[in-house]
Enzyme design. Structure first.
Site, PDB file in Angstrom:
ATOM      1  N   LYS A 183       0.827  -1.199   0.000  1.00 29.36           N
ATOM      2  CA  LYS A 183       0.000   0.000   0.000  1.00 29.36           C
ATOM      3  C   LYS A 183       0.869   1.260   0.000  1.00 29.36           C
ATOM      4  CE  LYS A 183      -3.810  -2.039   2.661  1.00 29.36           C
ATOM      5  NZ  LYS A 183      -4.925  -1.784   1.720  1.00 29.36           N
TER       6      LYS A 183
ATOM      7  N   ARG B   3     -10.445 -11.348   1.594  1.00 30.94           N
ATOM      8  CA  ARG B   3     -11.338 -12.374   1.038  1.00 30.94           C
ATOM      9  C   ARG B   3     -10.716 -13.768   1.096  1.00 30.94           C
ATOM     10  NH1 ARG B   3     -11.446  -9.019  -4.390  1.00 30.94           N
ATOM     11  NH2 ARG B   3     -11.080  -7.462  -2.765  1.00 30.94           N
TER      12      ARG B   3
END
Length: 499
Positions: A279, A353
Site C-alpha cells: 500500500k 477475502r
C-alpha cells in the site's frame, strides 16, 4: 457511570442538574412547564430575556430556581417540535453533554417530554446510547493521567408510570449494546504491535472465562489450519512473524426460542501492509483498523451473553497479519482453498477475502442457517457509498430484508448491492477456478462475488464496512459500527417485543 429509570416529581429531586427541553419560539415542554409552575413562572421570566430561542444547539443553565431542589436546571433547545428526528435528537443530547461537561456536575436527571421520535422503548434506548457515545473517550496507551468524566449517574424520568417496565427493558438492552460497542471500539483502536492475531485469540478466550456457562471458545492455530487445508488463510499470514489464529466463539443461550444457528465471521487483519502489492505510505497506519470486522463480531457476542439471548450464535474472529517478507505469497501464485476451489492471486492486497473464504468454508461443519460476514473489505465500497453507509450483499432476500430492517431501526445505514452473473465473469482465470480480484470496475461487488462462491450451503450476507468502521482526521478512531445493527438483528431473531 450508572443509569437509572424512574418516575419522579421533578421539583422534589435533589440532584445536581435537571435537563428539560424547550422548542422554537420559546415553547416549553411539559416537563419545563411543570418546573415553571412549581417555581411561580421563574423559568418563563428568564426565557423572556431572550437568552434561549429554543433552536437546536441552544442551551441555558439556570441556578437556584425557587422551590426546586435541584441545584441547576439545563434548558436545551430542540428546534421545531414536529421536525425532530433521530439525527437531530442525537445532536440535542450531545449538546447537553457539552454543556454539562464544563461544570462539576455528578448527578443528572433527564426529563424529555413532547419528543415524539418513537415509542418509549426506542426513545430510552437512543438516549442511553447517544449519551454513552458522547461520553466515550479513546483509551491512550500507558497514559497515567486518564481523565474520566465527572458524571456519576444519569436518571431518565419517565412521565407515565405505565411505561416504566418497557423503559427498564430498553435501558437493559442499551447498556448491553453499549458494552458491545465500547468493547469493539477499544479493541479496534489498539495499535498493531499490541493487537495481533494472538491477542485476538486471548480476547476470545477471556469471553469463555467471563461467560463460562454460555460460551465455549476454540482456537485454530496454524498447525490445525494446515491439517484442515486452509491454504488461502495461511498464505496471507506467511510474510509475518505473527502467525494467524482463528478464534471460534460458540454461544448457547438458555431456553432457546429460535432453533436456527446464526454465525458471524469477522475479518481480523490486525495489520494490512498490502503484502508484496504494498500500500502507499500515506494512511497506511490506519490499516490497524482492518480488524474492525472481527472486533464487531467480538462485541456482538458480548451483547448476546450479557442479555442471555435465547439463541445459538457462533462468532469467528479471523485473525491474521499481511506483511512483506521472504515467505510472503505473490501475485501469480495459485492457492487451493479449504473448499478445494483454486484461486489465482493477482493482487496480494486483496487478502481479506482469502482469509474469509476459508473461514466461511470452516463454518459448514456447524450447519448454520444464517451466516453474516463483516469486513473492511474494499476501498471500492468507500468510493461507491462513502463513509456513512455500509455495503450489503446477500444470496437470500429474506436475510437481506431482515438486515435492512435492523438498519432502519438502529439508523446504522446499509445499502444493498447486486451479485449479478455479469460481475462473476470479472473473476475468470485461465489457470485457476477464479482470481482474487476482478479485472475491471465494481470492486466491492466482485469481492462479494468472490465470497459468494464459498457460501452455497447456507443463507449468507456480507457487510462491507470499509467506509464506516473508523474515522480519519482530528477525531480519528473506531466507530463501533455495525455492532448495534448486528445486536438488533439478534434481538429480532429472539422475538423480543418492544411495545
Amino acid at each position: 457511570m450508572n443509569f437509572f429509570i424512574k418516575s419522579c416529581f421533578l421539583d422534589k429531586e435533589k440532584t445536581d442538574c435537571i435537563v428539560v427541553s424547550v422548542f422554537e419560539l420559546s415553547e416549553l415542554s411539559d416537563s419545563a412547564i411543570y418546573l415553571d409552575k412549581c417555581s411561580n413562572g421563574h423559568i418563563t421570566s428568564l426565557i423572556k430575556l431572550g437568552d434561549i430561542q429554543g433552536k437546536i444547539g441552544d442551551t441555558l443553565m439556570l441556578y437556584k430556581v425557587p422551590k426546586i431542589l435541584s441545584k441547576r436546571i439545563l434548558l436545551v433547545g430542540c428546534g421545531k417540535k414536529d421536525e425532530i428526528n433521530i439525527i437531530r435528537f442525537k445532536k440535542i443530547l450531545k449538546n447537553t453533554i457539552h454543556a454539562i461537561k464544563k461544570k462539576s456536575i455528578k448527578n443528572i436527571v433527564y426529563s424529555f417530554s413532547n419528543i415524539n421520535i418513537d415509542n418509549i422503548y426506542w426513545m430510552i434506548r437512543r438516549m442511553v446510547l447517544s449519551l454513552k457515545e458522547s461520553l466515550y473517550e479513546t483509551i491512550k496507551i500507558n497514559n497515567t493521567n486518564i481523565k474520566n468524566t465527572n458524571i456519576h449517574s444519569i436518571t431518565l424520568n419517565i412521565i407515565k408510570k405505565n411505561d416504566l417496565f418497557i423503559a427498564k427493558t430498553a435501558l437493559k438492552h442499551a447498556l448491553a449494546i453499549d458494552h458491545a460497542i465500547t468493547s469493539t471500539k477499544n479493541l479496534s483502536n489498539l495499535p498493531p504491535n499490541i493487537c495481533n492475531p494472538l491477542y485476538l485469540s486471548y480476547k476470545a478466550q477471556e469471553l469463555s472465562k467471563k461467560y463460562e456457562n454460555n460460551i465455549v471458545v476454540e482456537i485454530i492455530d496454524i498447525k490445525k489450519m494446515k491439517e484442515l487445508g486452509m491454504n488461502a488463510y495461511i498464505a496471507v499470514g506467511n510474510g509475518s512473524k505473527n502467525k494467524p489464529f482463528m478464534s471460534v466463539i460458540k454461544y448457547s443461550g438458555n431456553n432457546i426460542v429460535n432453533k436456527k444457528i446464526i454465525a458471524f465471521v469477522g475479518k481480523g487483519l490486525t495489520f494490512d501492509s498490502g503484502g508484496i502489492s504494498i500500500k502507499p505510505a500515506l494512511h497506511m497506519h490506519e490499516m490497524k483498523y482492518d480488524m474492525c470486522g472481527a472486533a464487531a463480531v467480538y462485541g456482538t457476542l458480548i451483547m448476546a451473553a450479557e442479555l442471555q439471548l435465547p439463541l445459538t450464535v457462533i462468532g469467528i474472529l479471523s485473525g491474521c497479519e499481511n506483511m512483506v517478507g521472504s515467505h510472503s505469497f505473490r501475485p501469480g501464485d495459485v492457492l487451493t482453498t479449504m473448499s478445494g476451489q483454486t484461486v489465482e492471486i493477482l493482487n496480494t492486497d486483496a487478502e481479506g477475502r482469502l482469509v474469509l473464504c476459508d473461514s466461511l468454508t470452516y463454518l459448514e461443519r456447524f450447519s448454520p442457517d444464517i451466516v453474516i460476514d463483516v469486513a473492511t473489505l474494499t476501498g471500492a465500497c468507500v468510493t461507491a457509498l462513502g463513509e456513512s453507509v455500509s455495503g450489503l450483499f446477500s444470496n437470500n432476500e429474506e436475510l437481506s430484508n431482515q438486515l435492512l430492517h435492523a438498519s432502519q431501526e438502529t439508523d446504522d445505514k446499509i445499502w444493498s448491492l447486486p451479485l449479478f452473473s455479469e460481475y462473476h465473469k470479472e473473476l475468470n482465470s485461465n489457470i485457476a477456478d477464479f482470481s482474487n480480484i476482478g479485472r475491471g470496475k465494481a470492486g466491492a461487488i466482485t469481492a462479494a462475488c468472490f465470497l459468494s462462491k464459498f457460501t452455497k450451503k447456507y443463507n449468507w450476507a456480507h457487510l462491507d464496512i470499509a467506509g464506516t468502521a473508523w474515522k480519519s482526521g482530528k477525531k480519528s478512531g473506531a466507530t463501533g459500527r455495525p455492532v448495534e445493527l448486528l445486536c438488533q438483528f439478534l434481538l429480532n431473531q429472539s422475538n423480543y417485543i418492544y411495545n
